[in-house]
Design an enzyme around this catalytic site. Structure first.
Site, PDB file in Angstrom:
ATOM      1  N   ARG A 209      72.179  24.071  21.429  1.00  0.00           N
ATOM      2  CA  ARG A 209      72.716  22.735  21.111  1.00  0.00           C
ATOM      3  C   ARG A 209      72.055  22.247  19.816  1.00  0.00           C
ATOM      4  NH1 ARG A 209      70.845  17.068  23.032  1.00  0.00           N
ATOM      5  NH2 ARG A 209      72.449  15.855  22.014  1.00  0.00           N
TER       6      ARG A 209
ATOM      7  N   HIS B 157      73.777  12.682  15.866  1.00  0.00           N
ATOM      8  CA  HIS B 157      72.409  12.568  16.377  1.00  0.00           C
ATOM      9  C   HIS B 157      71.630  11.726  15.362  1.00  0.00           C
ATOM     10  CE1 HIS B 157      69.437  14.632  19.274  1.00  0.00           C
ATOM     11  NE2 HIS B 157      68.718  13.753  18.584  1.00  0.00           N
TER      12      HIS B 157
ATOM     13  N   GLU C 170      72.743   9.877  22.786  1.00  0.00           N
ATOM     14  CA  GLU C 170      71.899   8.746  23.156  1.00  0.00           C
ATOM     15  C   GLU C 170      72.284   7.440  22.463  1.00  0.00           C
ATOM     16  OE1 GLU C 170      67.792   9.856  22.634  1.00  0.00           O
ATOM     17  OE2 GLU C 170      67.904  11.470  24.078  1.00  0.00           O
TER      18      GLU C 170
ATOM     19  N   ASN D  48      70.138  13.410  28.978  1.00  0.00           N
ATOM     20  CA  ASN D  48      68.796  13.657  28.453  1.00  0.00           C
ATOM     21  C   ASN D  48      67.824  12.942  29.369  1.00  0.00           C
ATOM     22  OD1 ASN D  48      70.129  14.896  26.400  1.00  0.00           O
ATOM     23  ND2 ASN D  48      69.531  13.444  24.807  1.00  0.00           N
TER      24      ASN D  48
ATOM     25  N   TYR E   9      63.810  12.323  30.409  1.00  0.00           N
ATOM     26  CA  TYR E   9      62.397  12.474  30.074  1.00  0.00           C
ATOM     27  C   TYR E   9      61.472  11.809  31.093  1.00  0.00           C
ATOM     28  CZ  TYR E   9      63.785  14.615  25.744  1.00  0.00           C
ATOM     29  OH  TYR E   9      64.319  15.484  24.833  1.00  0.00           O
TER      30      TYR E   9
ATOM     31  N   GLU F  51      69.019  17.623  27.283  1.00  0.00           N
ATOM     32  CA  GLU F  51      67.633  17.624  26.794  1.00  0.00           C
ATOM     33  C   GLU F  51      66.689  17.360  27.953  1.00  0.00           C
ATOM     34  OE1 GLU F  51      66.604  14.853  23.649  1.00  0.00           O
ATOM     35  OE2 GLU F  51      68.460  15.330  22.578  1.00  0.00           O
TER      36      GLU F  51
HETATM   37  O1  IFM Z   1      63.348  14.082  19.754  1.00  0.00           O
HETATM   38  C1  IFM Z   1      64.141  13.290  20.589  1.00  0.00           C
HETATM   39  C2  IFM Z   1      65.593  13.635  20.430  1.00  0.00           C
HETATM   40  O2  IFM Z   1      66.011  13.514  19.118  1.00  0.00           O
HETATM   41  C3  IFM Z   1      66.432  12.715  21.274  1.00  0.00           C
HETATM   42  N1  IFM Z   1      65.968  12.683  22.631  1.00  0.00           N
HETATM   43  C4  IFM Z   1      64.576  12.502  22.859  1.00  0.00           C
HETATM   44  C5  IFM Z   1      63.762  13.465  22.028  1.00  0.00           C
HETATM   45  C6  IFM Z   1      62.265  13.247  22.281  1.00  0.00           C
HETATM   46  O3  IFM Z   1      61.920  11.949  21.921  1.00  0.00           O
END
Ligand code: IFM
Length: 465
Positions: A77, A121, A166, A299, A301, A361
């Site tokens: 990706r 992005h 995002e 995504n 985290y 992600e």
């Molecule tokens: O690096 C970023 C990415 O560009 C978008 N999602 C989160 C990642 C980590 O912060």
């Protein structure tokens, strides 16, 4: 403990984005982006750096594809830099930009790696920023033109498209919190930007489909499962508000439910939005945004734990505070919480029912250092990935239609306002020499991909000597 075996057609990949790795910011007719401009603002980037050189991927893409081939990744990706294709945002097409991505895609296909292309992005052409950026509908119309040009030139070979990455970051973080380009601090600007990003997505999907027969098209959201810090009504309300402004604000309109009424009311009460209809929403917009998609990209985290008090960083925010629970943290200061991935996937499946899901992600930044043997022994990242893969596997057993997983990131890279202070890669980059060195997590991930299974016991033992 037995390994967790994934479905045979599960896709294992890695992810990057253009501004974070390409460099060559002024080469071959690339126009200026809002990040080139933002990085020049004193204090905007933690280490005063920029993506002007980054990982020099623009010149080293062959080597980077070779790295992926050695890792055995099945999909890559990456994002296209809008200002390389349309330096002014719309109008004149820069042939050299098209050629670059055609070469990249052709080589990926030659070595059997499926390209997943993200169109946006965050590197908006600066010329569009000068005309209001995402606060103006013009950006959505220009995005449609950009999506048409890219999908016309790559649509025969690229069959997986992500319109926007995002939108929360590209709107709230960029136009209200001001930590990302263009660095504004204005609620109304941020909310109108969020709307135009969603409209851009909705306008682009049918065009991509018609230029890329049989393609899968979707959008990627950064989502956070939310938990109240206590069962009190006040904390539960804080949780409702955070979830509504961070998650539902994007999910609801994409899935045909319009903006969440409770959050519109909260914003109106706070004075961020005027009473009555939302001024930036036009008649057809909700239908446009709710266009059918083939998948939702997620995504993930960390989670949010909410308490109802004010803190200075979010002083404008009426009722929610993001609490730091006792926990383990990555170098970014993000809590390690794999259970949140399971909770999030389950919620998406039961509440929104996207036809398919990809984790587009997931990964972690740690303070990676070369050891005495010149290696990066990033055990923490291996454990992080193992536990998140396991959470994804549990979601699969629940019936969640998760079909692929992209580790963020292939390479250490330019981490936006944090500059080069954060290393998310499974491949280490020595920025002085541009040498790449696969970390231990890369070797571990290669085995996961090769066996299509995640070993649960003794994470490091097969690799440690
Ligand atoms: O690096 C970023 C990415 O560009 C978008 N999602 C989160 C990642 C980590 O912060």
């Amino acid at each position: 403990m037995p390994d967790l075996v994934f479905p045979s057609n599960f896709i294992w990949g890695v992810a990057t984005s253009a501004y974070q790795i390409e460099g060559a910011a002024q080469e071959d007719g690339r126009g200026e982006s809002i990040w080139d401009r933002f990085c020049q603002q004193p204090g905007a980037i933690e280490d005063g750096s920029s993506g002007a050189v980054a990982c020099d991927h623009y010149h080293r893409w062959r080597e980077d594809i070779e790295l992926m081939r050695e890792l055995g990744v099945q999909a890559y990706r990456f994002s296209i830099a809008w200002p390389r294709i349309l330096p002014q945002g719309f109008g004149r097409v820069n042939r050299a930009g098209i050629d670059f991505y055609q070469r990249l895609v052709d080589r990926l296909l030659e070595v059997g790696i499926t390209p997943f292309v993200t169109l946006y992005h965050w590197d908006l052409p600066q010329t569009l920023q000068e005309r209001g950026g995402w606060t103006a509908r013009l950006a959505a119309e220009a995005f449609l033109e950009y999506a048409e040009v890219v999908s016309r030139h790559l649509g025969d070979r690229v069959k997986h498209w992500i319109t926007i990455n995002e939108p929360w970051c590209a709107s709230l973080l960029s136009y209200q919190i001001g930590r990302h380009a263009p660095g504004y601090r204005n609620w109304y600007a941020a909310l109108s930007a969020s709307h135009h990003l969603l409209v851009a997505h909705g306008l682009a999907v049918p065009v991509i489909r018609s230029n890329s027969r049989g393609a899968e098209v979707g959008i990627t959201l950064n989502l956070k499962p939310c938990y109240p810090a206590s069962p009190s009504a006040a904390d539960r309300d804080a949780c409702r508000h955070f979830d509504g402004s961070f998650n539902r604000w994007f999910l609801d309109p994409l899935f045909g439910r319009r903006y969440p009424a409770d959050i519109v009311a909260d914003y109106q009460t706070a004075g961020y939005l005027p009473a009555g209809d939302l001024p930036f929403v036009q008649d057809q917009d909700y239908a446009t945004i709710a266009v059918r998609t083939d998948f939702l990209g997620v995504n993930y985290y960390d989670r949010a734990v909410l308490r109802n008090t004010r803190i200075p960083e979010v002083q404008n925010e009426p009722r929610t505070v993001w609490l730091a629970p006792e926990s383990e943290w990555t170098a970014m200061g993000w809590e390690v919480y794999p259970q949140g991935l399971f909770d999030l996937l389950a919620r998406l499946h039961f509440e929104y029912q996207p036809p398919k899901l990809y984790i587009t992600e997931n990964g972690a930044s740690y303070r990676d250092e070369l050891d005495g043997r010149g290696e990066i022994n990033d055990q923490q990242r291996i454990v992080f990935l193992r536990d998140h893969f396991a959470a994804a596997h549990r979601a699969l057993t629940l019936g969640v239609p998760l079909v692929g997983y992209f580790v963020w990131s292939l390479l250490d890279n330019f981490e936006w306002d944090r500059g080069y202070t954060q290393r998310f890669g499974i491949v280490y980059v020595d920025y002085a020499t541009q040498q790449r060195l696969p970390k231990r997590s890369a070797h571990w991930y290669r085995e996961v991909i090769r066996t299509n299974a995640v070993p649960l016991d003794a994470v490091a033992s097969p690799l440690s000597s």
